[in-house]
Each structure stands twice: as structure tokens, then as C-alpha cells.
Write an enzyme that holds these catalytic residues in place. Structure first.
Site, PDB file in Angstrom:
ATOM      1  N   ASP B 310       0.834  -1.194  -0.235  1.00 37.67           N
ATOM      2  CA  ASP B 310       0.073  -0.095  -0.034  1.00 37.67           C
ATOM      3  C   ASP B 310       0.959   1.146   0.118  1.00 37.67           C
ATOM      4  O   ASP B 310       0.275   2.251  -0.624  1.00 37.67           O
ATOM      5  CB  ASP B 310      -1.100  -0.051   0.938  1.00 37.67           C
ATOM      6  CG  ASP B 310      -2.097  -0.996   0.832  1.00 37.67           C
ATOM      7  OD1 ASP B 310      -2.102  -1.712  -0.057  1.00 37.67           O
ATOM      8  OD2 ASP B 310      -3.053  -0.893   1.820  1.00 37.67           O
ATOM      9  N   TYR B 394     -10.140  -0.529   2.110  1.00 36.38           N
ATOM     10  CA  TYR B 394      -9.487  -0.469   3.415  1.00 36.38           C
ATOM     11  C   TYR B 394      -9.155   0.917   3.795  1.00 36.38           C
ATOM     12  O   TYR B 394      -8.868   1.635   3.130  1.00 36.38           O
ATOM     13  CB  TYR B 394      -8.392  -1.357   3.595  1.00 36.38           C
ATOM     14  CG  TYR B 394      -8.486  -2.808   4.367  1.00 36.38           C
ATOM     15  CD1 TYR B 394      -8.907  -2.893   5.739  1.00 36.38           C
ATOM     16  CD2 TYR B 394      -8.228  -3.867   3.498  1.00 36.38           C
ATOM     17  CE1 TYR B 394      -9.102  -4.099   6.151  1.00 36.38           C
ATOM     18  CE2 TYR B 394      -8.593  -5.005   4.068  1.00 36.38           C
ATOM     19  CZ  TYR B 394      -8.876  -5.201   5.531  1.00 36.38           C
ATOM     20  OH  TYR B 394      -9.000  -6.395   6.064  1.00 36.38           O
TER      21      TYR B 394
END
EC number: 1.4.3.-
Lengths: 666, 666
Positions: B310, B394
Site C-alpha cells: 500500500d 480498506y
């Protein structure tokens, strides 16, 4: 006035209970003086209590309450014999029994004071003090210590008095900074001096007679006694609940954000939670921090006997602080009281020993839809039910924390003052089993090993404990061609026993109810234990420290429920020689599948002191959580209102920030 | 307006930096259209920065600042070649280099939107949607996913689009609850459809062509879309700081309770802390959450490619939320902005992407003198510096928390929405690598493995990392006759490499400075890492998931500092095949004793989803602390003012409590 019949089965000891029990026992043993070490409510028989709770929960007619029984530990002063008795509050004696000579009851507060006083008056102690040739105005005090075991034959009730110098006449003078090198041992019954121990001050076990004290300055913690100024740049931080708290209290029953539970209290566990339900569904029958042992790692005589069981030897309940508004908590605070007996059988109010308040703990959940930047933000409101126990030098802050998503956390904070030993560090002495924390003072390595007793009722009382490891699937052309697959592998604890954590395997312990299937996951409903991976007891298996604290050798224990099996190291831990608790019950080979089980979690701290832990220790925090795991069909906190400025009323900080909003001059 | 010379070496990217850099590069490559994937400040050379900081700290005359350099990743649209360039803000080009075809730069936001749009217009996708025969008003959307690697030869820049059904026209409709069974793969450069994948919906890898959709109700999280009512019994909880906060801000420099540090920001790490000092003493040069990988444990095609990095593939900085007063924090809040480039080289303001506020975290320390019940109580005020990143489904809440006792905590909260797959659970299908979380929807097991990069400066830059195990002394008639002794056993990490945690041994990693001896402990000053014991990467060593994320195989890595070694999995992670970060640097066999070292800690969550984690996940919290360990001679928070009602203004809860204060009627 509340009649007996109004008391709930889980209501704690009342002053009237104490008086009734003491009177019954005095009447039963006429002519003898009784010294009461403990009077408390006996846990109600579960078989009688569950139907009562079930009727309460379902709104059906209430069956008869379980009998309210009281128990007492007491000494007959004429014979010196230690007894246990159980009586009915209506006046009947259930039994009075003499206990063997090698069983010691817990410390009582009057006793500690008496020993302390006897020590300070004893000529041999005064002679040692004289040898130190202290400067004028200096005084000496002592902390009577639980006398950990080193003998199978010792049956006297003993206290080891650690002696300290008080350098200044102030109620918070830190005597722990100035330990003396002698340590008398007293018989707690006769108040006779049994032996004068001398403490090693070098790098080995060598001792010498008491020498004139080499004056050093103590390390003080009281603000009045600090050399440095108090910080002046800390601004007030005020929590306001203009519409009051979100909880309601009825007697000892608390309602908060779909949770309902009863706040119990006894002299040993202190705070106990009973009959915990969420949105009307049962989760836990009883939750408590049932034991803790603190063995010290200094191998030298007499320090090898430093092993306290703070719940069993003394009691979290009787050592719980009276909490004060604005000091121990912030916000809108409710307090609960407790009672204990004194040694004469008189009730003593333990005022405000439990506090309860809400707190904000950041976000509960958030999601931003990145396509449009619309965010759902819900804050995490928590309810904290807490006690703070002072066990001589140390403090333990023991808190249950409920949140809105079905989680229950047990948080331990260790603070207070390290137990200290003298050391010749002005001569450069260091020891590998401790840390020098001030001039002339060392704090030994030690462990704090707690046992959390979890009596579950996950959708009912027939539960099963199991664990799941996360394990890689083998590489397989058909099922796992790319080598990325992993699965949960369950292992059921079908017999009473113990198990260990495994960080490496991502091991998670769960409590499930095989009769209640989650319609979404298609698996039994469960709660999981978010355990605290901890080093277990370091002492040699042959040592008394290890044999007395079998519970501290493994992180997880499962037993089949039996009344009276409440304490991990057994009923009597003071000067115990061997565990009479978990290791005995776990060895019964009981079936623990789909039945009434108890899960015990041992966790704690290996505390090798830092200088920063002295003279008073910044809280060391460790926590364990119980989390729903397929207990609900979705996040149970979805219905918590969103976090908005209208509700929260935060303030924007407007201080001028000069960078980086302006152009470089090229 | 601030001139360039006013910018601090650690000040983040300015809009002018972006314009300058884009112009320099466009001028250098005339005729070609450049697509900017990243423009940011290059970390200043440490060798030039340290003398500058040292002069600042000591108040001496400042030496010249290190050069302010910018770097860019960009594509030449005419050749398709990916480049990296470094330029000086004064206009000079340091270098422009072409990168090999198998290196992919990070995702840029314009690109994600373009792929999303191309997908939604593509006839093949529209044909699949048609086959679902959705009810009127239902729509379809897609999340383009980072295309994890399964090939050594793939050099195209690809995106896997996961398709979802939007059942209601609402900005927060939870499409993740209704996954489609087809998944097109697009070339991100050409926007061509590369392949149509079909997703397995049973218990194995079998797929079928797109079928008419069996209508189920999505599980929604938006309050507007819930069937159940919102709770009405949550009362406001307001934090007020009537005298303002205890912090001051000067540019990006923050002063709070003896701490001083600079709040950095870049597009990749997001929040970075620089030059952290306590009471004028150096502790850390640079702290950041430098990488995270999320590999999924569903072994089936195409899910085996779900492995995001990420930070490296996207960037915590560019995905950081604009935070809002009263929503994300409580109290008196300061915000910091950032900037990013768009694909055309225009500056984009990232408004309020970092927030800072104080919070109360219970007690800092307490001790009650049991002789007189006089208590010292000091509360634990904390300073939180935080960002919240949305990476598609998320959310990560990444916070640095400072306290008054020299501790720095890094807290991660994972929330947001699970990445989901379709499943035929109406037919009773379950899979061992995931959890059914709603009708027709499953969430696969996965891990979140973070790398925290700790560049220490414990009383200076020459530091040594070592660990201490707590080990029992052998039973020994002379030294350890009672078998209770235990000691700390140190092991120095004298060469670059890795190490593992050991809960069993109570292993603690520390960073010490051998040139600075604590006069109380007589040992080198140190900070310790309170690590988060975590299961490491579960994927097979032969898998790309494992080879790309070597950092996730061990909890601790130590390297010798080198400029440009900032990211645990290497500079370019998008579609990477192998780690170019820690495992390479650690293999250099550099000396790491008493020199400029970097400590990297890998920790995280093995997340086997619960139904309770859906449709939006209650925060899962994990934290790591840096704690002084003999850095100070005593508790550095002794001078914090006491907790008093006058300061805290708490409220007593006066609700009538009926029990147990009244007498039973005997």
C-alpha cells in the site's frame, strides 16, 4: 433499608453480613477470642443461580434465589488454630472446620500494622538502627513482606520486614530509595523476632553486619520534594458530558450501549463482573482477575523468598484504593463501594473502590468512498470499570473496558514503586539480575504473572474452547498452484488441561457454542480471546516459586466448571508450597467439550527494571480482549451514531503555520 | 511568502516545487508529453543535514543547508518509457534516467480513474453486465486492483478490475457486499482489455460463465441505509481545552511537553517524523511507516495475485484522507496539509491530511503510601499525530503518540471494508481460506504486514542494536541455590541482518549508545523497542508473494544507514518480482556496531475475517512503542503536575444506588 430478599445473588458483602457472620461464629465458639482474617460472601451455587438469571433475562417469574452464604477465615486466639467456616445469613452454620497447621490464611490489614509496630519497637531492630548512625531527623520504617516459601516444614506464620530510611518528614517520603541492609523476620502470631537477616550489597551473596550508613540522597517522587520545577506548560483538558453519561445504574446492575452486567466485589478478586449480556444475549457468566504472582529473580538469600500472590496472599479487594473525583478518572464518574471485616469482626467501609466512566477511544470504524470522498465515521465510546490496588510498594490498575462493537478488554497497568534492595553502586557494583535505580539502591528483575478467569456463557453455558492456527497450504498444482493459500486449522481442547500460545502460528483461542450456528458464517457462534503473548514463569521447575505457581507455566488452561474453583493457584497461597489450583483441576481429565467450561489466561510482564521506572514507575500497560467472532451476523456497532462536529464540538487550532504554503523566490 | 532559503531541510513538497520540477523536465524533453506519476522532495543527504540540525540544537551559527532536491517518476507518452529524474529546485537537472521495462511506478490517482472509466465503457464488460440481468435501477462499478505478480516475463502495466453491483443510488452504497463473478484485466497504458477472468464461487477453483444474478440484499453500513434504528442513548462527550492546547507549532516544528520534532510529509510514507528530541536530547533522526504488504490467502486464480504494497504501489501520502473537525479527532485539533502532483504536473492540495491533538490516556503513574493513604496521581497526557489512509476498500489509521515519560508509540488501526469475493453460500458453500460475511459474499484470509523504519539518534548517530533475553540461571549451590534467579542475556547485532522475536525468551530489542553511559545504571543509554509479536508472512518461500516481501519474513532487520534506503521492499514494488530492499541491504554484511544504523520492525495482523468485520470493520488495533531504557536517570515525568479536581473538573454521578448499603431484615 433493603431487606435480605431484595439482595441480588451477585450483590457483594454488606456490613450486616459481616456482623451476622461474626456473631454466629462467636456464639458457636464461646469463650475463645476469634481473629477474623476474612468474611465474605460465598459465590452462589451456579446450578441454583443460572435458572434465576435466565428467568430475569426472559422476564419469567423468578424462582427462589440461591442461598446467600458467607464464609470466614479466622484464628482462634486461644489455640492458634486457623479455621474456615461457612454460615447462612439466616443464622445457620453450614460448617466450621479446623485447617492444617501448614495452611496460612491471607494477610489482614490489622496484622500488617501490628507486625510493623512490633518490628519498630523490638530491641534487636533498634540496635541495628543504632549501628547505622543516621543523621538527626532521619527515621526508619519497615514494610512487612509476605514470607515466600523455602521449606516444606515451616508452619509458623512469618513476615520478613524490609527496613528503609526516611530522610525527610513528609507523608510521601520515598523510603524505598534508601533500603537498610538488615531485615528481621517476625512470627506474625506471637510477634517474636525469629531471625535477623542481613542483605547482600555486592555482586554476590556475601553479607556483613550493619555498618554506619554512607549518606546518599534519596530519589523522591512527591512534587514537594523534587529539586526540579513542576512543568507549567500543561494546559487543562476537561471532559464534559452536558447531557450526563450514557449509562444507567440500578443497584449494582449497569446498562450501557446494549451491554448489561452486574458490578460485583469481593475482598480477594476485588472487582468481579457477573452475567454479562449484549443486546439480551448471554456472553459471560463471571469475569475476574483471579490471581497474580510476582516472583523475583534475585537468587540471593533472603530475596529468593520474594514471591507474592497479590490476590491470594493479600487481596485486590482489601487493597483497592478509595478513588477520588478528578484524580483517577476523567469525565462523569460513578463509584461503587465495598466492605471488609477488621480483625475483630467489625465492618469497614471500602469507599469508592470501583469507579466507572465513559471514555473516547478514537475511531470505532471509518470508510471513505474514494469515488466521492463521502465518509462514514463512527467514534469508539468505551465504558471503563476500574479499581486501583496498592500492594505495599506497587500499584495495579485493573480495568474492564467495554466498547460498542461487542468487545470486552481487560487492561492492566502496573505502576507504583519498585521493590528495592541495597547495593554498593558507589563502588561500581552492578548485578546481572537487577538494575541500579539510584544511589545505593537496586531493583531486581521480576515477573508479574496474572491469571484472568473467564467463565463463559456464549449463548448459553455449554461451550467449547478450541484454538485455530493459521497454516500455509502445501503448494499443490490443483489447489494451491501459486503457493499463497493459507487456512485456519482448529484444535479442540476436549479435555481439561493447558495449552500454549504460538505467535508463529497465529494461534487464536476461541469459545464456541456448538448449539448456536451463525446463519452468515455457517459456523458456531463464538467469542475469541485476544491473548497477551507473554514469557511464562522463569523459575526452575524444582523451585518453590514454580511449584506454587503452576498456573504461571502455561498461558491457557481449560477446566470443567465446579463451584469453589475460583483461584488459579488454589484457595490458600500464603506460604504455600505447592499449587492446589489449576494444575490439580486440569489433571482431572474432565470432558470440556460442549459443557460448562472455564477458560483461564495467564499473561504478564517480565519486568527487568529501567532507571526510568524509579522512583515511581510510568504505567506499563498490558491488555487482553474478548472479541465476538461470528457471534453476530455483522458489525454490531453499525447503529452507533456518526461522529459529527455538532455532537463532538472540537476546536480548530488556528496558530499561524508559516510553511510550506508560500512560493520559493526563484 | 516564504523564500526557498526559509524552507527547512525537512519541509515537505510545496506547490512551487511541483511546478518547478515539471517545468524543468518538460523543458529537458521537448516535444514529448510527460505523464507524471510522482513529484516529491528527495530526502536530504544525511551527511549534510546532521551538521545543520546539530547547529540548530546547540544554537550555533547555521552551516549551509543541504541541497533541496526533487525527484520525479514519469512516463514519456510517446515512447511509453518510464523514467526517474532528480532535479535541483534552482533549476539544474541532476539526472534523468530511463528505467527497465519490467519496472512499474506507483499508481497515480488519474490513472486509477481512467482505468475505472475505460472498464465501465468497454463492450466486453457491458456484455458481461448484460448477462447478469440486473433489476432496474441497479448499477455496476469496479475497483481497479494492483496486479500482483505471477510471471517473470510480464512487462505490461496491468490492472485487475473487480466488479461490484450498486443496489441503491446512494454515495455510500456498499458495493463490496455484492461482488460480480467476472473480472476484466486492462492494460493501464493502452486501456486495452487484456483478458476477462471469471471468479470461482464454489469451494474450489472451478469457474463458469456469467449467470443471471440471484438477487440478495446487500449488507449496508451507511446510516441512511440501515434497517435498524440508530442508537439514541449515546450522550455527547465533549473535550474542552479552555486555555488552549499544550503544544506550539512553528512551521512544521512542534513543541510539546519537552518533545520537539518536525512533521514531515511525502506522497509515499505520508506522515514522517524528523529530528525528534526530548528536553534537547536527540532520540530519533527519522521515523516512518515505510511499507505494508497485504497478501491474500485464497489460493485460487485470479485471487493469488491479490498482494498490495500500500505504501509502495500507491502511497500512504496520496491516499491520506482530508480530515474533518469533530469527526476524526476530539478536542483541540491542528491540521497539516500536503501536496501531490497530478499526472499533468499540476499541484494538488492535500488538505488537512495530518491532524494533531492532545488526549488523556488514564494514569501516567500513581502511588499511595498505605501508611497514611496519601497518593501521588499523575495523568498521562498524550500528543497524537495522525493520518488516515483509504486504499480502495480498506482504511488505515496511522498515529504517532508521544507521552510525557519519553515514550513514543506507533499505533495502527485497520478499519474500512474487507476485500470480498463472490460465493454460493445460499447453497451452503464454505471455504477454509475465508469467511462468509453476507449473502453471496466471502472475505478471504489475508495478512497486513507493516514495516516501521526507525532511524535512531540515541544521544547521537553512532548507535548499536542488540537484544536481551531473560534467561533462568542454572540451579547452583553457590549462586542460585533456590532456583529462582534469572538474568538478562545480551546479543549484539554487529552485522547487518535480521532477527526474530521470541516471546518465550522475553526478548527485547534495544538501541544503545556506547559513548553515553547512564550514571545511575552504569550502562550505555538506550531506547528499547516494545515490539508487536506477529505471525510473519505465511506464503510459500517459492511464491512471488514471499519473494517480493522478504521484509515480511522476519520481525527485525538492522542495516547500516545509506541515503536512499528508505523502503523495506525496495523502491519499486508495483508488479515487482523480487525484493530490492531489506534483504539486499542486509546481505551487505556491513558492520552495524557503534555506527549509523537503521532498525526496521515488521509486524502486523493475520486477519481471518469475522462476520463482525463486515460491512465495515471495527478498528483492529496494533501498536509498537519506543521506550527509554536507561536513557534517563529516573522517571522523566516526575515533574508533570498532579491530577486534581481543580484542573480536571470531573463530574460525580449521583444516580441513586440502592444496594448494598442497607441492612437485611433478619
Amino acid at each position: 433499608m433493603m431487606s435480605l430478599s431484595q439482595l441480588h445473588p451477585f450483590d457483594p458483602l454488606t456490613p450486616e453480613d459481616i456482623t451476622v457472620c461474626a456473631n454466629i461464629l462467636r456464639n458457636a465458639i464461646p469463650g475463645a477470642t476469634l481473629r477474623f482474617k476474612r468474611i465474605d460472601v460465598l459465590e452462589p451455587v451456579k446450578g441454583e443461580t443460572v435458572p434465576y438469571l435466565e428467568a430475569e433475562r426472559s422476564g419469567h417469574a423468578l424462582p427462589p434465589k440461591p442461598a446467600r452464604l458467607l464464609f470466614s477465615y479466622f484464628h482462634r486466639m486461644d489455640t492458634g488454630v486457623f479455621h474456615k467456616a461457612v454460615v447462612n445469613v439466616n443464622g445457620q452454620i453450614v460448617y466450621i472446620k479446623e485447617l492444617p497447621k501448614d495452611i496460612q490464611g491471607p494477610a489482614d490489614i490489622d496484622e500488617l500494622i501490628e507486625v510493623e509496630e512490633a518490628c519498630m519497637k523490638h530491641p534487636a531492630v533498634l540496635a541495628e538502627i543504632e549501628k547505622m548512625q543516621l543523621p538527626p531527623g532521619f527515621k526508619v520504617c519497615n514494610d512487612p513482606w509476605i514470607y515466600g516459601t523455602d521449606s516444606d516444614s515451616e508452619t509458623r506464620r512469618l513476615a520478613q520486614c524490609y527496613m528503609y530510611i526516611i530522610e525527610v518528614d513528609h507523608p510521601e517520603s520515598n523510603h524505598y530509595s534508601l533500603p537498610c541492609t538488615f531485615s528481621p523476620v517476625f512470627d506474625q502470631i506471637t510477634k517474636e523476632l525469629v531471625r535477623m537477616d542481613y542483605l547482600p550489597t555486592g555482586a554476590d551473596g556475601q553479607v556483613q553486619s550493619t555498618q554506619p550508613w554512607k549518606q546518599v540522597k534519596g530519589v523522591q517522587y512527591a512534587h514537594d520534594l523534587l529539586d526540579e520545577p513542576i512543568r507549567t506548560d500543561l494546559k487543562p483538558y476537561v471532559v464534559q458530558q452536558p447531557e450526563g453519561p450514557s449509562y444507567t445504574i440500578n443497584g449494582r446492575e449497569v446498562n450501557w450501549q446494549k451491554w448489561k452486567f452486574r458490578v460485583g466485589f469481593n475482598n480477594r478478586d476485588g472487582l468481579v463482573l457477573y452475567n454479562v449480556t449484549f443486546d439480551g444475549r448471554q456472553t459471560f457468566y463471571r469475569l475476574s482477575m483471579c490471581e497474580m504472582t510476582v516472583p523475583y529473580g534475585d537468587p540471593r538469600k533472603p530475596f529468593h523468598r520474594k514471591q507474592a500472590f497479590d490476590a491470594g496472599d493479600v487481596g485486590f479487594g482489601i487493597t483497592a484504593n478509595s478513588l477520588a473525583l478528578g484524580c483517577d478518572c476523567l469525565g462523569h464518574i460513578a463509584y461503587f463501594d465495598g466492605y471488609r471485616t477488621d480483625s475483630k469482626g467489625n465492618p469497614v467501609l471500602l469507599k469508592s473502590v470501583i469507579c466507572m466512566h465513559e471514555q473516547d477511544n478514537g475511531l470505532q470504524h471509518k470508510h471513505t468512498n474514494y469515488r466521492n470522498n463521502v465518509a462514514t465515521v463512527v467514534r469508539n465510546r468505551e465504558l471503563v470499570v476500574q479499581m486501583i490496588c496498592t500492594v505495599s510498594n506497587y500499584e495495579y490498575i485493573l480495568a474492564w473496558v467495554f466498547d460498542q462493537a461487542g468487545n470486552i478488554e481487560h487492561e492492566v497497568r502496573a505502576t507504583g514503586i519498585l521493590s528495592t534492595m541495597p547495593i554498593d553502586n558507589h563502588e561500581g557494583v552492578k548485578v546481572p539480575w537487577g538494575t541500579n535505580v539510584g544511589p545505593g539502591v537496586m531493583a531486581a528483575n521480576h515477573q508479574h504473572l496474572f491469571s484472568l478467569r473467564i467463565d463463559p456463557a456464549v449463548d448459553g453455558h455449554n461451550n467449547t474452547v478450541f484454538y485455530e492456527d493459521s497454516v500455509a497450504l502445501p503448494v499443490d498444482a490443483e489447489l494451491n498452484p501459486f503457493g499463497v493459500g493459507y487456512v485456519s486449522r482448529p484444535t479442540v481442547l476436549s479435555k481439561a488441561g493447558y495449552a500454549d500460545l504460538s505467535v508463529q502460528n497465529g494461534r487464536v483461542f476461541k469459545i464456541r457454542n456448538d448449539s448456536s450456528i451463525n446463519p452468515i458464517s455457517l459456523k458456531p457462534v463464538a467469542y475469541k480471546l485476544h491473548a497477551a503473548p507473554s514469557q511464562m514463569l522463569l523459575m526452575d521447575p524444582s523451585s518453590f516459586s514454580s511449584k506454587r505457581a503452576a498456573f504461571a507455566q502455561h498461558a491457557i488452561w481449560v477446566t470443567r466448571y465446579q463451584d469453589d474453583e475460583l483461584y488459579a493457584a488454589g484457595e490458600f497461597t500464603n506460604q504455600s508450597r505447592v499449587d492446589t489450583g489449576l494444575s490439580v483441576w486440569a489433571a482431572r481429565d474432565d470432558n470440556t467439550e460442549n459443557t460448562d467450561v472455564v477458560l483461564w489466561h495467564t499473561f504478564g510482564l517480565t519486568h527487568n527494571p529501567r532507571p526510568e521506572d524509579f522512583p515511581v514507575m510510568p504505567c506499563e500497560r498490558i491488555s487482553v480482549m474478548l472479541k465476538p467472532d461470528g457471534f453476530f451476523t455483522k458489525n454490531p456497532a453499525l447503529d452507533v451514531p456518526a461522529s459529527t462536529q455538532k455532537f463532538n464540538r472540537s476546536t480548530l487550532h488556528e496558530e499561524k503555520q508559516t510553511a510550506p504554503c508560500c512560493a520559493p523566490k526563484l
